[in-house]
Design a protein around this motif. Structure first.
Motif, PDB file in Angstrom:
ATOM      1  N   THR A  42      11.281  20.233  10.062  1.00 43.93           N
ATOM      2  CA  THR A  42      11.841  18.990   9.652  1.00 43.93           C
ATOM      3  C   THR A  42      12.945  19.098   8.491  1.00 43.93           C
ATOM      4  O   THR A  42      13.921  18.402   8.692  1.00 43.93           O
ATOM      5  CB  THR A  42      10.765  17.985   9.102  1.00 43.93           C
ATOM      6  OG1 THR A  42       9.652  17.817  10.037  1.00 43.93           O
ATOM      7  CG2 THR A  42      11.370  16.530   8.746  1.00 43.93           C
ATOM      8  N   CYS A  80      13.206  11.106  12.762  1.00 46.95           N
ATOM      9  CA  CYS A  80      12.654  11.113  14.062  1.00 46.95           C
ATOM     10  C   CYS A  80      11.711  12.082  14.380  1.00 46.95           C
ATOM     11  O   CYS A  80      10.996  12.020  15.296  1.00 46.95           O
ATOM     12  CB  CYS A  80      14.180  11.345  14.824  1.00 46.95           C
ATOM     13  SG  CYS A  80      15.071   9.833  14.897  1.00 46.95           S
ATOM     14  N   ILE A  81      12.072  13.496  13.670  1.00 46.72           N
ATOM     15  CA  ILE A  81      11.154  14.595  13.931  1.00 46.72           C
ATOM     16  C   ILE A  81       9.616  14.043  13.502  1.00 46.72           C
ATOM     17  O   ILE A  81       8.773  14.508  14.158  1.00 46.72           O
ATOM     18  CB  ILE A  81      11.447  15.781  13.022  1.00 46.72           C
ATOM     19  CG1 ILE A  81      12.880  16.133  13.558  1.00 46.72           C
ATOM     20  CG2 ILE A  81      10.456  16.662  13.159  1.00 46.72           C
ATOM     21  CD1 ILE A  81      12.719  16.790  14.767  1.00 46.72           C
ATOM     22  N   ILE A  84       8.178  12.110  16.268  1.00 52.54           N
ATOM     23  CA  ILE A  84       7.698  12.847  17.611  1.00 52.54           C
ATOM     24  C   ILE A  84       6.345  13.370  17.179  1.00 52.54           C
ATOM     25  O   ILE A  84       5.393  13.496  18.148  1.00 52.54           O
ATOM     26  CB  ILE A  84       8.701  14.058  17.727  1.00 52.54           C
ATOM     27  CG1 ILE A  84      10.016  13.412  18.263  1.00 52.54           C
ATOM     28  CG2 ILE A  84       8.139  14.810  18.720  1.00 52.54           C
ATOM     29  CD1 ILE A  84      11.197  14.631  18.291  1.00 52.54           C
ATOM     30  N   HIS A  85       6.201  14.090  15.990  1.00 56.40           N
ATOM     31  CA  HIS A  85       4.816  14.893  15.477  1.00 56.40           C
ATOM     32  C   HIS A  85       3.690  13.609  15.437  1.00 56.40           C
ATOM     33  O   HIS A  85       2.622  13.756  16.023  1.00 56.40           O
ATOM     34  CB  HIS A  85       5.143  15.167  14.351  1.00 56.40           C
ATOM     35  CG  HIS A  85       3.744  15.903  13.764  1.00 56.40           C
ATOM     36  ND1 HIS A  85       3.064  16.850  14.483  1.00 56.40           N
ATOM     37  CD2 HIS A  85       3.096  15.923  12.660  1.00 56.40           C
ATOM     38  CE1 HIS A  85       2.027  17.341  14.053  1.00 56.40           C
ATOM     39  NE2 HIS A  85       1.996  16.635  12.875  1.00 56.40           N
ATOM     40  N   PHE A  87       3.740  10.755  17.140  1.00 62.62           N
ATOM     41  CA  PHE A  87       3.438  10.310  18.766  1.00 62.62           C
ATOM     42  C   PHE A  87       2.367  11.324  19.393  1.00 62.62           C
ATOM     43  O   PHE A  87       1.639  11.194  20.176  1.00 62.62           O
ATOM     44  CB  PHE A  87       4.538  10.200  19.385  1.00 62.62           C
ATOM     45  CG  PHE A  87       4.518   9.814  20.957  1.00 62.62           C
ATOM     46  CD1 PHE A  87       4.065   8.628  21.187  1.00 62.62           C
ATOM     47  CD2 PHE A  87       4.495  10.630  22.138  1.00 62.62           C
ATOM     48  CE1 PHE A  87       3.790   8.375  22.594  1.00 62.62           C
ATOM     49  CE2 PHE A  87       4.316  10.453  23.378  1.00 62.62           C
ATOM     50  CZ  PHE A  87       3.885   9.163  23.584  1.00 62.62           C
ATOM     51  N   ALA A  88       2.799  12.588  19.076  1.00 63.90           N
ATOM     52  CA  ALA A  88       2.091  13.775  19.714  1.00 63.90           C
ATOM     53  C   ALA A  88       0.774  13.540  19.067  1.00 63.90           C
ATOM     54  O   ALA A  88      -0.362  13.974  19.853  1.00 63.90           O
ATOM     55  CB  ALA A  88       2.636  15.179  19.492  1.00 63.90           C
ATOM     56  N   SER A  99       1.513  21.031  17.854  1.00 66.05           N
ATOM     57  CA  SER A  99       2.543  20.186  17.853  1.00 66.05           C
ATOM     58  C   SER A  99       3.625  20.487  16.757  1.00 66.05           C
ATOM     59  O   SER A  99       4.717  20.694  16.917  1.00 66.05           O
ATOM     60  CB  SER A  99       2.184  18.685  17.568  1.00 66.05           C
ATOM     61  OG  SER A  99       3.144  17.829  17.160  1.00 66.05           O
ATOM     62  N   ILE A 103       7.445  21.988  16.986  1.00 64.87           N
ATOM     63  CA  ILE A 103       8.527  21.425  16.187  1.00 64.87           C
ATOM     64  C   ILE A 103       9.146  22.700  15.197  1.00 64.87           C
ATOM     65  O   ILE A 103      10.476  22.481  15.255  1.00 64.87           O
ATOM     66  CB  ILE A 103       8.078  20.462  15.167  1.00 64.87           C
ATOM     67  CG1 ILE A 103       7.935  19.084  16.015  1.00 64.87           C
ATOM     68  CG2 ILE A 103       9.433  19.916  14.385  1.00 64.87           C
ATOM     69  CD1 ILE A 103       7.160  17.951  15.424  1.00 64.87           C
ATOM     70  N   TYR A 202       1.902   6.080  11.587  1.00 61.56           N
ATOM     71  CA  TYR A 202       3.335   6.230  11.899  1.00 61.56           C
ATOM     72  C   TYR A 202       4.093   6.054  10.765  1.00 61.56           C
ATOM     73  O   TYR A 202       4.981   6.672  10.684  1.00 61.56           O
ATOM     74  CB  TYR A 202       3.418   5.111  13.002  1.00 61.56           C
ATOM     75  CG  TYR A 202       3.379   5.527  14.596  1.00 61.56           C
ATOM     76  CD1 TYR A 202       4.284   6.373  15.017  1.00 61.56           C
ATOM     77  CD2 TYR A 202       2.244   5.125  15.312  1.00 61.56           C
ATOM     78  CE1 TYR A 202       4.112   7.100  16.300  1.00 61.56           C
ATOM     79  CE2 TYR A 202       2.242   5.631  16.620  1.00 61.56           C
ATOM     80  CZ  TYR A 202       3.181   6.606  16.922  1.00 61.56           C
ATOM     81  OH  TYR A 202       2.927   7.013  18.180  1.00 61.56           O
TER      82      TYR A 202
END
Length: 319
Positions: A42, A80-81, A84-85, A87-88, A99, A103, A202
């Motif tokens: 990140t 954004c990174i 992504i983490h 969501f995974a 995950s 990244i 989130y």
């Protein structure tokens, strides 16, 4: 005397601020119950997009507007990174270590690919000296503190300090912070009183990502003139100071101060008279922060005061 104060004190600040920013970002994410091992990737992504703005627009844009855009770009990239983490980890219930490792591996490759597409090379230079404030009026004349904090400084240092104070206050002095921390201790109990665990996690990863992205930009802007797809392991050092600081803000600051001091020593040993003449290879000094990290980690109680369910996926249907 002022020169030594600027060298040592100012140098410590250059290392302390990105470590503290990344550490506080990691603290927010892990207090929500997510394992944030992706700080390194990140930071790399945030650093890249921040200095990319400087490289592209430094000749056509007002300096302060450019800095604001670069900071925003670094934070959005980091955010954004983080998403992504999140969501995974949350919806796909992926192994959070895997995950994060993905990244950390993907980020430098992505930044070098974009750099090569734009500039024809996987690294590029930028002008960071344009942001140095030679002296802040009045404050720069304060004995000791003036040369230390208000001469030859970067605006990102003060912006970072404000962000850290804000995150510290929100996390420990507000209802939102209490709810976020509760999701990392007992998500089932939090859910039972109407707290949306997924939403809180989130948000936590968005904050974590934005802080880490800005941390990467701050580190690269203040310590280098060339982006080479790396933040040289400072994301992993930030993870270490969170653990060593027992997931407490004061502990993170103290850990960042310790490793900031070591970082200054390892990068400026050649100007210290009684050190530079010792028959010690220069690579040893570059390795010193990481060697001391391993020693301190080995001597520190493991996971004391860590969030109770950090790294464990939450299934809303299970009780």
């Amino acid at each position: 005397m002022d020169a030594w104060i600027r060298l040592i004190g100012g140098g410590i600040l250059l290392y302390l601020m990105p470590l503290s920013l990344a550490g506080f970002g990691d603290l927010v994410g892990e207090r929500s119950g997510l394992l944030c091992m992706c700080i390194e990737g990140t930071m790399i992504t945030g650093a890249f997009f921040g200095v990319l703005m400087i490289r592209l627009f430094s000749e056509t844009m007002n300096m302060w507007l450019l800095l604001a855009i670069a900071i925003i770009a670094s934070m959005i990239a980091g955010l954004c990174i983080g998403l992504i983490h999140a969501f995974a980890a949350i919806h796909l219930k992926a192994d959070q270590n895997i995950s994060a490792t993905s990244i950390n591996t993907f980020a430098p490759a992505l930044t070098m690919l974009i750099s090569k597409s734009i500039f024809g090379t996987d690294n590029f230079t930028y002008n960071s000296s344009m942001f140095i404030i030679s002296k802040i009026p009045v404050l720069g004349d304060i004995p000791i503190l003036g040369p230390l904090l208000f001469r030859g400084c970067y605006p990102t240092t003060f912006i970072g300090a404000v962000l850290i104070a804000l995150v510290w206050f929100v996390l420990y002095k507000t209802r939102f912070g209490l709810q976020l921390r509760s999701t990392g201790e007992n998500p089932q109990a939090s859910d039972s009183v109407g707290i949306n665990v997924y939403k809180m996690r989130y948000i936590a990863m968005m904050i974590c990502g934005a802080m880490a992205g800005f941390a990467g930009f701050t580190y690269i802007l203040t310590t280098s003139y060339c982006f080479m797809g790396s933040v040289y392991g400072y994301g992993f050092l930030a993870l270490s100071i969170v653990s060593l600081g027992q997931w407490k803000p004061s502990g993170i600051i103290m850990g960042a101060l310790l490793f900031g001091s070591i970082g200054v020593f390892s990068s400026s040993y050649s100007v210290i008279p009684f050190i530079k003449d010792l028959p010690i290879p220069s690579v040893f000094y570059l390795m010193l922060p990481y060697i001391i990290t391993l020693i301190v980690v080995a001597l520190t109680p493991n996971n004391f005061n860590a969030p109770a369910v950090c790294g464990e996926p939450y299934d809303k249907g299970k009780r």
